[in-house]
Every structure is written in structure tokens, then in C-alpha cells.
Design an enzyme around this catalytic site. Structure first.
Site, short mmCIF file in Angstrom:
data_model
loop_
_atom_site.label_atom_id
_atom_site.label_comp_id
_atom_site.label_asym_id
_atom_site.label_seq_id
_atom_site.Cartn_x
_atom_site.Cartn_y
_atom_site.Cartn_z
N ARG A 27 -93.73 -37.58 -4.26
CA ARG A 27 -93.48 -37.47 -5.56
C ARG A 27 -93.78 -38.74 -6.26
O ARG A 27 -94.45 -38.82 -7.41
CB ARG A 27 -91.93 -36.87 -5.77
CG ARG A 27 -91.50 -36.92 -7.23
CD ARG A 27 -92.79 -36.43 -8.23
NE ARG A 27 -93.32 -35.12 -8.05
CZ ARG A 27 -94.29 -34.79 -8.27
NH1 ARG A 27 -95.04 -35.36 -9.15
NH2 ARG A 27 -94.74 -33.28 -7.99
N LYS A 67 -96.93 -50.19 -27.40
CA LYS A 67 -96.06 -48.92 -27.24
C LYS A 67 -95.99 -48.14 -25.98
O LYS A 67 -96.77 -47.01 -25.66
CB LYS A 67 -96.34 -47.95 -28.35
CG LYS A 67 -96.10 -48.45 -29.88
CD LYS A 67 -96.33 -47.63 -30.97
CE LYS A 67 -96.27 -48.13 -32.17
NZ LYS A 67 -96.82 -47.43 -33.29
N LYS A 93 -96.69 -59.30 -38.51
CA LYS A 93 -96.34 -57.84 -39.27
C LYS A 93 -95.64 -58.19 -40.48
O LYS A 93 -95.20 -59.17 -40.78
CB LYS A 93 -95.72 -57.11 -38.29
CG LYS A 93 -96.82 -56.75 -36.98
CD LYS A 93 -96.12 -55.68 -35.95
CE LYS A 93 -95.95 -54.64 -36.65
NZ LYS A 93 -97.35 -53.73 -36.72
N GLU A 145 -101.21 -58.61 -40.49
CA GLU A 145 -101.09 -56.97 -41.08
C GLU A 145 -101.23 -56.86 -42.66
O GLU A 145 -100.24 -57.93 -43.17
CB GLU A 145 -99.94 -56.42 -40.45
CG GLU A 145 -99.73 -54.87 -41.16
CD GLU A 145 -98.46 -54.48 -40.37
OE1 GLU A 145 -98.55 -53.78 -39.49
OE2 GLU A 145 -97.47 -54.42 -41.28
N ASP A 156 -102.95 -51.29 -42.27
CA ASP A 156 -101.62 -50.66 -41.87
C ASP A 156 -101.66 -49.35 -42.68
O ASP A 156 -101.50 -49.45 -44.10
CB ASP A 156 -100.53 -51.34 -41.76
CG ASP A 156 -99.30 -50.48 -41.13
OD1 ASP A 156 -99.61 -49.76 -40.41
OD2 ASP A 156 -98.36 -50.55 -41.64
#
Length: 270
Positions: free
Chosen positions: A88, A123, A155, A184, A205
């Protein structure tokens, strides 16, 4: 990663595998039940090497190769107890990374004939960052920054805290000379401001396609442009045709569809 995964699954011991004869040797095969891109051989191998060096693995394909459905990936031989104890964990690594590579390849195929390059994001599954970014490369994509330490990405919250686009860019250039800097922007007006401040890489963005095309025209090659936000397989080609240089897609590593793999014992030797 393998050591932690084995510890998580085995704990103090595999109670089910202990039911089998200690000296039983078996041969097994791993197949994929659906087509996709192979990725994760090293993780798979490491699982069995960590459990028992007597287990041999013979691969039919390399990472990055396209696999048809119902295709045998590898053959294994070794003690039944340890082979089944590692099954597994080994498949979890292989199916997850192959799934990431396979999704990446679908996006890359959608960009065929355009000049845009596909990028991943941060992410990722916690502690799987490098593994998933490796899988993106196996699928034909490219890595954005690996973490917060190898590139500056300014950002909207950084801009708000710094006071302005110009101030944020100035601080980045002063504090980290020689480090790549991207900023950004969320509007055409902010694009103008970033260009005037000397930005050389700009993230556009969540802009619609018409706005992206306008930004490309305004930029006129001054900076590299990256489109990001709400990018889907159905829309990425149209985004690429606006003329941006890069398109980043969080779902490559965030929305996972593991490749459907199966391990089956083929022969019992004793």
C-alpha cells in the site's frame, strides 16, 4: 518520506502479513488500470529496499513515459510478508505521483503549438513538495519557485503591507540582489504601475481573456507575464493564445486524481 510513510502504516508490525509463512517467496506484478504518465519509481523502490533488500523490482517503463491502460509496470519477487506489508505504501507513492504527472501532461497537451509554458505552484501536499514538483516535470510542466526561499513573489498582501507596488519592488531589489522577483497585479492600472517601477516579471491575477490580451499589448515585451487564477483544462489554451509567457495552475498538485494501479501476486514459489 518513505520512512515516515512506513512508520505510519506499519506501526509496531503488520498483523495481517504475520499470518503468512515466514519463508514464503512470491512473484507479483503491478499494472495500471488506466492510461497515464508513470512517475515515482524511486519512491516505490525505496519502500521495498527499506523493508527487505531481498525483494527485487524489475521495471518495464521509466518515469515520464506514457502508459496504456492494463499495462504491466513492473515485476516483483521476494518474501510474501514484506512484499505485502509494503504494497500500500509503495502504491500510494506511485499512484499519487503518476496522477500528478498525468494531469500535468493533459495541460501540456492543451498548450501544444503555443509559446506559453505551464508552471506549478506551492499548493502541494505538505511534505510532498519536491516529489510533486518532480512529478510535474515528468508530465512535461515546469516548476515555479520551490518555496519561499528561492524567489520573491510579491502578492497583494505584501503590497498592502509595504504601502505600494513601487515600495515593495524597491525593498525586494535592495534586500535580495540577484534573486528573481515577480509581482502580482490585479488590474491594467497596476500593470502600468509595476512596469514604471521596473518590474521584469509580472503575475496577472484572475483576469479575463480580453484583459490578458490588453496587458500583453501594453507590456510589449518589457516584462515576462504569467497568468494565474481559475485556470482550467478547458480554458488554458485560450489563455495561452492571449500571448502570456507562463500559465500557473494550482490544480496540478492540489486537485489529485491518483492513477488506478493494482498489485497482484502471480506465483508462489514456496
Amino acid at each position: 518520506m518513505v520512512s515516515q510513510a512506513l512508520s505510519e502504516d506499519l506501526g509496531p508490525g503488520d498483523l495481517t502479513a504475520a499470518l503468512l509463512p515466514a519463508d514464503q517467496i512470491v512473484s507479483a506484478q503491478v499494472i495500471t488500470r488506466e492510461s497515464g504518465i508513470l512517475c515515482g519509481r524511486d519512491w516505490f523502490d525505496e519502500v521495498f529496499a527499506a523493508l527487505d533488500p531481498q525483494i527485487s523490482v524489475r521495471w518495464h517503463n521509466n518515469d515520464g513515459e506514457l502508459l496504456p491502460a492494463n499495462h504491466p509496470l513492473c515485476e516483483l519477487q521476494g518474501p510474501a510478508r514484506t512484499l505485502l506489508s509494503g504494497e500500500r505504501v509503495a502504491l500510494n507513492f506511485l499512484q499519487t505521483l503518476s496522477g500528478t504527472a498525468s494531469m500535468t501532461r493533459r495541460y501540456v497537451d492543451a498548450l501544444a503549438g503555443t509559446s506559453a509554458r505551464l508552471l506549478d505552484t506551492r499548493k502541494t501536499i505538505p511534505l510532498w513538495r519536491l516529489a510533486q514538483k518532480y512529478a510535474v516535470c515528468c508530465g512535461g510542466g515546469h516548476n515555479h519557485r520551490l518555496g519561499l526561499y528561492d524567489m520573491i513573489l510579491i502578492k497583494e498582501n505584501h503590497i498592502a503591507a509595504a504601502g505600494s507596488i513601487a515600495s515593495a519592488l524597491q525593498q525586494a531589489q535592495q534586500r535580495s540582489p540577484g534573486v528573481a522577483v515577480e509581482i502580482e497585479v490585479e488590474s491594467v492600472e497596476q500593470l502600468h504601475t509595476a512596469l514604471r517601477a521596473g518590474a521584469r516579471r509580472i503575475l496577472l491575477d484572475n483576469m479575463d481573456h480580453a484583459t490578458l490580451r490588453r496587458c500583453v499589448q501594453i507590456n510589449a515585451g518589457q516584462a515576462q507575464l504569467e497568468a494565474s487564477g481559475n485556470v482550467r483544462l478547458e480554458t488554458i489554451r485560450e489563455i495561452a493564445l492571449t500571448g502570456v509567457d507562463f500559465i500557473s495552475v494550482g490544480s496540478l498538485t492540489k486537485h489529485l486524481h491518483a492513477l488506478d494501479l493494482s498489485l497482484r501476486i502471480q506465483k508462489i514459489h514456496g
